[in-house]
Design a protein around this motif. Structure first.
Motif, short mmCIF file in Angstrom:
data_model
loop_
_atom_site.label_atom_id
_atom_site.label_comp_id
_atom_site.label_asym_id
_atom_site.label_seq_id
_atom_site.Cartn_x
_atom_site.Cartn_y
_atom_site.Cartn_z
N HIS A 1 -32.58 19.80 -65.15
CA HIS A 1 -33.94 19.53 -64.52
C HIS A 1 -34.23 18.09 -64.32
O HIS A 1 -34.67 17.59 -63.08
CB HIS A 1 -35.30 20.08 -65.56
N THR B 1 -42.82 20.02 -70.99
CA THR B 1 -42.47 20.58 -69.95
C THR B 1 -41.34 21.71 -69.98
O THR B 1 -41.12 22.44 -69.18
CB THR B 1 -42.06 19.81 -68.85
N ARG C 1 -35.33 27.74 -66.38
CA ARG C 1 -36.87 27.64 -65.65
C ARG C 1 -37.30 26.79 -66.62
O ARG C 1 -37.53 26.82 -67.92
CB ARG C 1 -37.29 28.80 -65.41
N ASP C 2 -38.24 25.68 -66.16
CA ASP C 2 -39.08 25.11 -67.09
C ASP C 2 -40.64 25.68 -67.38
O ASP C 2 -40.75 26.70 -66.82
CB ASP C 2 -39.36 23.59 -66.53
N LYS C 3 -41.37 25.04 -68.05
CA LYS C 3 -42.75 25.77 -68.35
C LYS C 3 -43.38 26.03 -67.16
O LYS C 3 -43.98 27.08 -67.16
CB LYS C 3 -43.59 24.57 -68.95
N LYS C 4 -43.30 25.44 -65.76
CA LYS C 4 -44.11 25.73 -64.55
C LYS C 4 -43.16 26.84 -63.95
O LYS C 4 -43.61 27.41 -62.99
CB LYS C 4 -43.90 24.64 -63.63
N GLY C 5 -41.97 27.12 -64.49
CA GLY C 5 -41.02 28.30 -63.70
C GLY C 5 -40.21 27.83 -62.83
O GLY C 5 -39.43 28.47 -62.23
N ASP C 6 -40.16 26.17 -62.76
CA ASP C 6 -39.37 25.89 -61.66
C ASP C 6 -37.73 25.56 -62.41
O ASP C 6 -37.56 25.44 -63.32
CB ASP C 6 -39.91 24.22 -61.23
N GLN D 1 -35.23 23.57 -57.60
CA GLN D 1 -36.68 23.28 -57.07
C GLN D 1 -37.27 21.95 -57.51
O GLN D 1 -37.91 21.35 -56.69
CB GLN D 1 -37.55 24.51 -57.68
N ARG D 2 -36.77 21.53 -58.53
CA ARG D 2 -37.23 20.29 -58.94
C ARG D 2 -36.55 19.31 -58.15
O ARG D 2 -37.27 18.29 -57.54
CB ARG D 2 -36.72 19.86 -60.27
N ARG E 1 -34.22 15.92 -60.87
CA ARG E 1 -35.50 15.06 -60.58
C ARG E 1 -35.20 13.70 -60.20
O ARG E 1 -35.79 12.72 -59.31
CB ARG E 1 -36.25 15.05 -61.82
N ASN F 1 -38.65 19.48 -54.75
CA ASN F 1 -39.81 18.76 -54.86
C ASN F 1 -39.66 17.17 -54.85
O ASN F 1 -40.71 16.55 -54.26
CB ASN F 1 -40.48 19.26 -56.15
#
Length: 336
Positions: free
Chosen positions: A286, A280, A310-315, A319-320, A290, A323
């Protein structure tokens, strides 16, 4: 039990154990009563775990036992409710695998009896001996290992330490026991781990389940073990088989009050606060976001963690946190 294994040699060593495991689980995958026990898309993890068990059980190369997650056979099967029908089907798959393995008659029959006994044992019953000198001796050692894990789990620290000492000559097994001791969170066992590493610093390089002792000490908030391992030269950025550093481990797993102190100890030793390994590409921040580990996140931020990473998803970490509905973490990261 130490010494060369004639059974392991006849199986073809570690690679032979893996072949046996692959052939066995190919049959399991085609058996309707057994396949629901393994809900994943593939049986790769089960295959690797079983091969690693065989190698460990038969006294094979420590380096080939890295896929083990469990030391105790009973504990590893406790999450399953194995019916008589499932056990019977399991044994039929195993016997077919042994019959096709090209083994000598004596070894094939002895392994068949061993699996009959061990499959009885994991369902909570007693296991009859295999009637084979080597396999019976190795089974007694496995029972001693199960007893050591049971002592750790039950809180009998004195018995746990006494039983664990028996395995000091088997680094990967011994390291697994040290990991379980740290996971207990009990001070006497943590102190015993420290003394074990002081006696044999080579343990710092041994892995269990693909991780070093530093990863597990960090994940469990065992500050004294973390500090000792760093003092004897363990790389603060060493990665596990998933590409994660010890700082990731503390951020992802450590909810103990000592978590921030572990972060600070790792950073002082050169840990990269923004390392982004694994599939990820998530940073330690991150993961703290979470999990909602606010104090760990504060320590990371104080030591250079990038809140905009930013992680692989762009978060981002914020944002984590959103979420995962970590409201306290959202408020903290919103200020950065």
């Amino acid at each position: 039990m130490t010494g060369r294994s004639t059974v392991l040699a006849e199986l073809g060593g570690g690679s032979g154990c893996l072949r046996l495991a692959e052939e066995f689980y190919s049959r399991v995958g085609q058996t309707p009563v057994l396949r629901p026990l393994f809900p994943g898309k593939s049986l790769r993890c089960a295959t690797e775990e079983f091969a690693a068990f065989l190698i460990q059980f038969l006294g094979g190369d420590d380096e080939q036992t890295q896929h083990r997650w469990w030391l105790s056979l009973r504990e590893s099967h406790a999450r399953f409710r194995i019916s008589a029908e499932q056990r019977s089907a399991w044994l039929q798959c195993m016997q077919a695998t042994l019959d096709a393995a090209g083994l000598g008659v004596e070894t094939r029959q002895a392994l068949g009896r061993f699996f009959v006994g061990s499959s009885s044992y994991v369902t909570g019953k007693e296991a009859a001996p295999a009637g084979h000198a080597e396999l019976d001796a190795r089974w007694e050692e496995q029972l001693a290992l199960d007893a050591a894990i049971a002592a750790i789990t039950s809180g009998d620290d004195a018995e746990a330490m006494q039983r664990a000492a028996r395995f000091a000559g088997r680094p990967s097994v011994f390291t697994g026991l040290l990991v379980r001791m740290m996971r207990s969170g009990r001070a006497p066992l943590a102190a015993w781990v420290v003394e074990a590493v002081r006696r044999d610093p080579r343990l710092a390089e041994t892995r269990f389940a693909g991780r070093t002792l530093l990863h597990d000490a960090a994940a469990n908030g065992c500050l004294e073990v973390v500090e000792l391992l760093l003092a004897i030269g363990v790389d603060a950025n060493v990665t596990d088989r998933g590409g994660h550093t010890p700082l990731y481990a503390v951020a992802n797993e450590c909810g103990a009050p000592s978590g921030p102190d572990v972060v600070r100890a790792l950073v002082r030793a050169g840990a990269d606060s923004n390392a982004c390994g694994g599939v990820t590409r998530a940073t330690p921040l991150h993961m703290a976001a979470r999990r909602g580990f606010v104090e760990v996140a504060e320590a990371l931020l104080a030591h250079g963690a990038n809140p905009s990473a930013r992680d692989k998803k762009g978060d981002t970490p914020l944002q984590r946190a959103r979420n995962c509905r970590q409201e306290t973490m959202v408020r903290l990261l919103s200020r950065h």
